[in-house]
Design an enzyme around this catalytic site. Structure first.
Site, mmCIF file in Angstrom:
data_model
loop_
_atom_site.group_PDB
_atom_site.id
_atom_site.type_symbol
_atom_site.label_atom_id
_atom_site.label_comp_id
_atom_site.label_asym_id
_atom_site.label_seq_id
_atom_site.Cartn_x
_atom_site.Cartn_y
_atom_site.Cartn_z
ATOM 1 C CB SER A 131 -5.443 8.477 5.675
ATOM 2 O OG SER A 131 -5.552 7.893 6.951
ATOM 3 C CE LYS A 176 -4.582 -0.378 1.878
ATOM 4 N NZ LYS A 176 -6.070 -0.680 2.330
HETATM 5 P P1 ADP Z 1 -7.853 0.112 5.378
HETATM 6 O O1 ADP Z 1 -6.922 0.521 4.425
HETATM 7 O O2 ADP Z 1 -8.361 -0.293 6.167
HETATM 8 O O3 ADP Z 1 -9.195 1.372 4.879
HETATM 9 P P2 ADP Z 1 -8.292 3.331 6.742
HETATM 10 O O4 ADP Z 1 -7.107 3.684 8.117
HETATM 11 O O5 ADP Z 1 -7.914 4.299 5.469
HETATM 12 O O6 ADP Z 1 -7.569 1.790 6.940
HETATM 13 O O7 ADP Z 1 -9.440 3.203 7.015
HETATM 14 C C1 ADP Z 1 -9.823 2.223 8.949
HETATM 15 C C2 ADP Z 1 -11.746 1.736 9.148
HETATM 16 O O8 ADP Z 1 -11.434 3.184 9.811
HETATM 17 C C3 ADP Z 1 -11.866 1.517 7.606
HETATM 18 O O9 ADP Z 1 -13.764 0.796 8.166
HETATM 19 C C4 ADP Z 1 -12.646 3.707 7.570
HETATM 20 O O10 ADP Z 1 -14.038 3.266 6.865
HETATM 21 C C5 ADP Z 1 -12.527 3.515 9.021
HETATM 22 N N1 ADP Z 1 -12.399 5.458 8.603
HETATM 23 C C6 ADP Z 1 -11.281 5.851 8.316
HETATM 24 N N2 ADP Z 1 -12.268 7.147 8.608
HETATM 25 C C7 ADP Z 1 -13.017 7.544 9.258
HETATM 26 C C8 ADP Z 1 -14.256 8.630 8.909
HETATM 27 N N3 ADP Z 1 -13.161 9.585 8.869
HETATM 28 N N4 ADP Z 1 -14.801 8.339 9.918
HETATM 29 C C9 ADP Z 1 -15.562 7.216 10.200
HETATM 30 N N5 ADP Z 1 -14.382 5.887 9.788
HETATM 31 C C10 ADP Z 1 -13.484 6.473 9.307
#
Ligand code: ADP
Length: 164
Positions: A128, A41
């Site tokens: 992120s 990633k």
């Molecule tokens: P991944 O690469 O597994 O998607 P992330 O760090 O992007 O990892 O996200 C981890 C989890 O947090 C996922 O379930 C994602 O939907 C959730 N998530 C990310 N940003 C938010 C947000 N702003 N509000 C609620 N949930 C979030």
């Protein structure tokens, strides 16, 4: 004893993630935040850096543990003895991927259920990726991530700038 896993990349952790961590920890006895070590990633932060930031920002939550992992999520869930996987749902765009993942994981390990917490409306737009883009252009990210993350992101962006 209800133990759950909240897995993700957390590259870096945002207030959206923090909101899910707080809410999930309030409804479980123990919440393990699983930090995915997946170089495919191409994360900006190493898994050690992501774990350190999470530990710092979640330090006041006594039933939350931050643990790095790689490999299959269901194997990690089994290893941690967790009954649930928690995921956050922001918008319909998250739904298709999350549905497929939860159904696949359920096939691989029927004992582990995935539960979804819908995002707090305040953070529904937040990811992120967006935070990293704003930081790269020197924008103000204080509404999106905690102070400890701002410091780390600024350091990282300055280092990148020196190397480019
Ligand atoms: P991944 O690469 O597994 O998607 P992330 O760090 O992007 O990892 O996200 C981890 C989890 O947090 C996922 O379930 C994602 O939907 C959730 N998530 C990310 N940003 C938010 C947000 N702003 N509000 C609620 N949930 C979030």
């Amino acid at each position: 004893m209800l133990r759950a896993i909240y897995p993700g990349s957390f590259d870096p952790v945002t207030y959206g993630h923090m909101d899910i961590i707080k809410r999930a920890s309030a409804i479980t006895d123990e919440l393990i935040v699983g930090v995915l070590n997946n170089n495919a990633k191409m994360p900006l932060f190493s898994v050690e850096e992501r774990v350190k930031m999470l530990k710092e920002v979640a330090s006041s939550l006594t039933n939350v543990e931050i643990v790095p992992f790689d490999g299959l999520l269901v194997d990690f869930a089994r290893q941690m003895n967790a009954a649930f996987i928690v995921r956050g749902l922001r918008a319909i765009t998250d739904f298709e991927y999350e549905l497929q993942m939860s159904q696949t994981n359920h096939k691989l390990e029927p004992k582990v259920e995935t539960i979804f917490l819908t995002t707090n409306i305040e953070y529904s737009y937040l990811s992120s990726t967006t935070v990293k883009e704003i930081a790269a252009f020197g924008g103000d990210i204080s509404q999106f991530v905690p102070e400890a993350v701002i410091r780390k992101l600024t350091e990282k962006m300055n280092l990148k700038g020196e190397c480019d």
